[in-house]
Design a protein around this motif. Structure first.
Motif, PDB file in Angstrom:
ATOM      1  N   CYS A   4       0.843  -1.191   0.000  1.00 37.31           N
ATOM      2  CA  CYS A   4       0.000   0.000   0.000  1.00 37.31           C
ATOM      3  C   CYS A   4       0.882   1.246   0.000  1.00 37.31           C
ATOM      4  O   CYS A   4       1.798   1.362   0.815  1.00 37.31           O
ATOM      5  N   CYS A   7       0.122   3.307   3.505  1.00 36.46           N
ATOM      6  CA  CYS A   7       0.428   2.844   4.864  1.00 36.46           C
ATOM      7  C   CYS A   7       1.523   1.777   4.893  1.00 36.46           C
ATOM      8  O   CYS A   7       2.001   1.415   5.959  1.00 36.46           O
ATOM      9  N   CYS A  27      -4.569   0.144   0.146  1.00 34.55           N
ATOM     10  CA  CYS A  27      -5.292  -0.988   0.736  1.00 34.55           C
ATOM     11  C   CYS A  27      -6.668  -0.575   1.240  1.00 34.55           C
ATOM     12  O   CYS A  27      -7.031   0.601   1.268  1.00 34.55           O
ATOM     13  N   CYS A  30      -6.969   2.154   3.805  1.00 34.70           N
ATOM     14  CA  CYS A  30      -6.668   3.515   3.393  1.00 34.70           C
ATOM     15  C   CYS A  30      -7.718   4.066   2.444  1.00 34.70           C
ATOM     16  O   CYS A  30      -7.547   5.160   1.903  1.00 34.70           O
TER      17      CYS A  30
HETATM   18 ZN   LIG Z   1      -3.000   1.201   3.388  1.00 35.42          ZN
END
Ligand SMILES: [Zn+2]
Length: 79
Positions: A4, A7, A27, A30
């Motif tokens: 991701c 994050c 992801c 997020c």
């Molecule tokens: Zn993420």
């Protein structure tokens, strides 16, 4: 394997991707409910809360740590 961009979480299965769409670079954690990526402020807030909860830091220290983590991620480079 993709990570991701917002994050750093490894996205191993289709379910890890936003909206279950493997073409997305971020992801499920997020993504907003509508599938768009969360803003820096939104992500900083949720990461800060996560660090407070998991590491027992106070709000200010947690936000500092969250900013440091996010600075290394492609989605937030140059912010
Ligand atoms: Zn993420």
């Amino acid at each position: 394997m993709k990570r991701c961009i917002a994050c750093g979480m490894p996205m191993e299965t289709q379910a890890d991707f936003a909206m279950g769409d493997e073409n997305k670079d971020y992801c499920i954690h997020c993504a907003r409910p509508d599938g768009s990526m969360q803003s820096y402020e939104e992500k900083l807030k949720s990461m800060t809360g996560f660090i407070v909860k998991t590491q027992g830091l106070d709000e200010e220290a947690a936000q500092h740590a969250a900013k440091g983590m996010m600075a290394k991620l492609p989605a937030w480079k140059g912010i």
